[in-house]
Write a protein that holds these residues in place. Structure first.
Motif, mmCIF file in Angstrom:
data_model
loop_
_atom_site.group_PDB
_atom_site.id
_atom_site.type_symbol
_atom_site.label_atom_id
_atom_site.label_comp_id
_atom_site.label_asym_id
_atom_site.label_seq_id
_atom_site.Cartn_x
_atom_site.Cartn_y
_atom_site.Cartn_z
ATOM 1 N N LEU A 146 -4.571 -60.941 57.213
ATOM 2 C CA LEU A 146 -3.971 -61.399 56.031
ATOM 3 C C LEU A 146 -4.105 -62.611 55.445
ATOM 4 O O LEU A 146 -3.946 -63.545 56.092
ATOM 5 N N GLN A 147 -4.709 -62.765 54.448
ATOM 6 C CA GLN A 147 -5.200 -63.898 53.645
ATOM 7 C C GLN A 147 -4.295 -64.498 52.609
ATOM 8 O O GLN A 147 -3.349 -63.570 52.159
ATOM 9 N N PRO A 148 -4.358 -65.699 52.044
ATOM 10 C CA PRO A 148 -3.486 -66.385 51.291
ATOM 11 C C PRO A 148 -3.112 -65.469 49.964
ATOM 12 O O PRO A 148 -1.927 -65.411 49.517
ATOM 13 N N LEU A 149 -4.300 -64.943 49.261
ATOM 14 C CA LEU A 149 -4.005 -64.049 48.267
ATOM 15 C C LEU A 149 -2.904 -63.040 48.175
ATOM 16 O O LEU A 149 -1.891 -62.733 47.637
ATOM 17 N N LYS B 171 0.933 -62.547 46.911
ATOM 18 C CA LYS B 171 1.271 -61.240 46.215
ATOM 19 C C LYS B 171 2.585 -60.506 46.907
ATOM 20 O O LYS B 171 3.525 -60.290 46.081
ATOM 21 N N LEU B 172 2.721 -60.708 48.054
ATOM 22 C CA LEU B 172 3.885 -60.358 48.778
ATOM 23 C C LEU B 172 4.946 -61.350 48.535
ATOM 24 O O LEU B 172 6.033 -60.578 48.144
ATOM 25 N N PHE B 173 4.856 -62.385 48.498
ATOM 26 C CA PHE B 173 5.995 -63.379 48.036
ATOM 27 C C PHE B 173 6.209 -63.186 46.582
ATOM 28 O O PHE B 173 7.395 -63.170 46.107
ATOM 29 N N GLY C 124 1.137 -71.511 48.034
ATOM 30 C CA GLY C 124 1.836 -72.126 47.127
ATOM 31 C C GLY C 124 1.257 -72.039 45.601
ATOM 32 O O GLY C 124 1.810 -71.507 44.701
ATOM 33 N N PRO C 125 0.003 -72.695 45.560
ATOM 34 C CA PRO C 125 -0.669 -72.753 44.080
ATOM 35 C C PRO C 125 -0.787 -71.241 43.674
ATOM 36 O O PRO C 125 -0.753 -71.051 42.621
ATOM 37 N N MET C 126 -1.322 -70.314 44.504
ATOM 38 C CA MET C 126 -1.540 -69.064 44.239
ATOM 39 C C MET C 126 -0.318 -68.235 43.796
ATOM 40 O O MET C 126 -0.350 -67.749 42.681
#
Length: 255
Positions: free
Chosen positions: A95-98, A102-104, A132-134
Motif C-alpha cells: 500500500l503506497q502513498p497515492l 485517496k483513502l484519506f 500529506g502533499p498528495m
C-alpha cells in the motif's frame, strides 16, 4: 472546528529491522505509533484543549492491530477513531502513498469534512513524506509541510515551517487545510492509565478498504529488499600525514 489526524502503525523506532525472504520481517516484531504521527496527535489535542477545536478524530489504515494504535491516540485525547482495515502492508511494499492519500480523501471529502487535517511529515518505515502533499493536491486545498509551530490566527492558522535555509511562516486563511508535523512542533504526552481505560470506551469505526472503491494497486513495484553491507572496521593512523594519505588515496574524498 473538527480536526482529522492520521495515525500510522510502524515498526517501533527502537527495533533493529531485519530482512528475510526479500522483505522486511514483521512477524513477532514490536510495532507502535509512528513518532511523527504522535506529534500530530499531540498538536490536535492541544488545539482542542485551547478551545480552537471541538472534536479530534484519529484515522488509521492497516490490519486489525491498528486498533491498538488508535486506542493510544484516543488515550492521548482524541475523541473517536476510524480504522480503514486492510491486510496490505502499509510500509510501501503493497500500500503506497497515492492509495493512502485517496483513502484519506474519501473520508475527508465524503464522510467527515474536517476543517483541518494533521499528519506526521513522514512514516519512519518508508520515509516517503508524500501522503500529506498528495492529499492536499487531491482535495485542492492549502498545505504546509514540516510544521515547527502552529497557532490560530484570523480564523486560520499561522504555521512556521522548517526549510533547508531556516524557517518560514505561512498564514493559512482557507480551510480545510493539510499540515504535516515535524519534530520541533511539540513533545507528545504519555497516555496515563485512567485515560487508557477511558479510551476503551471511545468509539472506533471500522471500514474495509476493499469496499471503498479505490484502486490500491502499487504504482512502483518493489523488486528487492536488501540489508546494507556491514560497516568495515576502523583503523588507527600514526599521524595527520597518514590520515590525509588515507583520505586522498584510499577513500578518494580529498583531491
Amino acid at each position: 472546528m473538527k480536526i482529522l489526524v492520521g495515525v500510522k502503525r510502524v515498526v517501533d523506532y527502537a527495533v533493529k529491522v531485519r530482512v528475510a525472504q526479500g522483505t522486511v520481517e514483521l512477524a513477532n516484531v514490536k510495532q507502535s505509533m509512528n513518532p511523527f504521527c504522535e506529534i500530530a496527535v499531540e498538536e490536535a489535542v492541544r488545539l482542542k484543549e485551547s478551545n480552537i477545536a471541538k472534536e479530534v478524530i484519529a484515522l488509521s489504515i492497516g490490519p486489525k492491530q491498528c486498533t491498538e494504535t488508535l486506542r493510544t491516540a484516543l488515550a492521548m485525547g482524541c475523541d473517536r477513531g476510524i480504522h480503514i482495515q486492510t491486510d496490505l502492508r502499509t510500509d510501501y511494499m503493497e500500500l503506497q502513498p497515492l492509495a493512502i492519500a485517496k483513502l484519506f480523501q474519501q473520508i475527508v471529502a465524503e464522510k467527515e469534512k474536517p476543517d483541518l487535517i494533521l499528519l506526521g511529515k513522514q512514516g519512519i518505515d518508508s520515509d516517503c513524506g508524500q501522503v500529506g502533499p498528495m492529499l492536499a493536491g487531491l482535495l485542492q486545498c492549502p498545505q504546509v509541510t514540516f510544521a515547527a509551530k502552529v497557532e490560530s490566527k484570523d480564523n486560520g492558522f499561522l504555521v512556521e515551517r522548517e526549510t533547508d535555509a531556516g524557517t518560514e511562516s505561512i498564514h493559512i486563511q482557507t480551510l480545510p487545510a493539510v499540515i504535516t508535523c515535524d519534530l520541533r512542533l511539540n513533545e507528545p504526552r504519555y497516555a496515563t492509565l485512567p485515560n487508557i481505560m477511558k479510551a476503551k470506551k471511545k468509539p472506533v469505526e471500522t471500514i474495509l478498504a476493499e469496499t471503498m472503491g479505490i484502486d490500491l494497486t502499487p504504482r512502483n513495484p518493489v523488486l528487492q529488499v536488501m540489508e546494507p553491507p556491514p560497516r568495515k572496521d576502523g583503523i588507527k593512523v600514526a599521524d595527520v600525514d597518514a590520515l590525509i594519505d588515507k583520505l586522498r588515496n584510499e577513500a578518494k574524498v580529498l583531491a
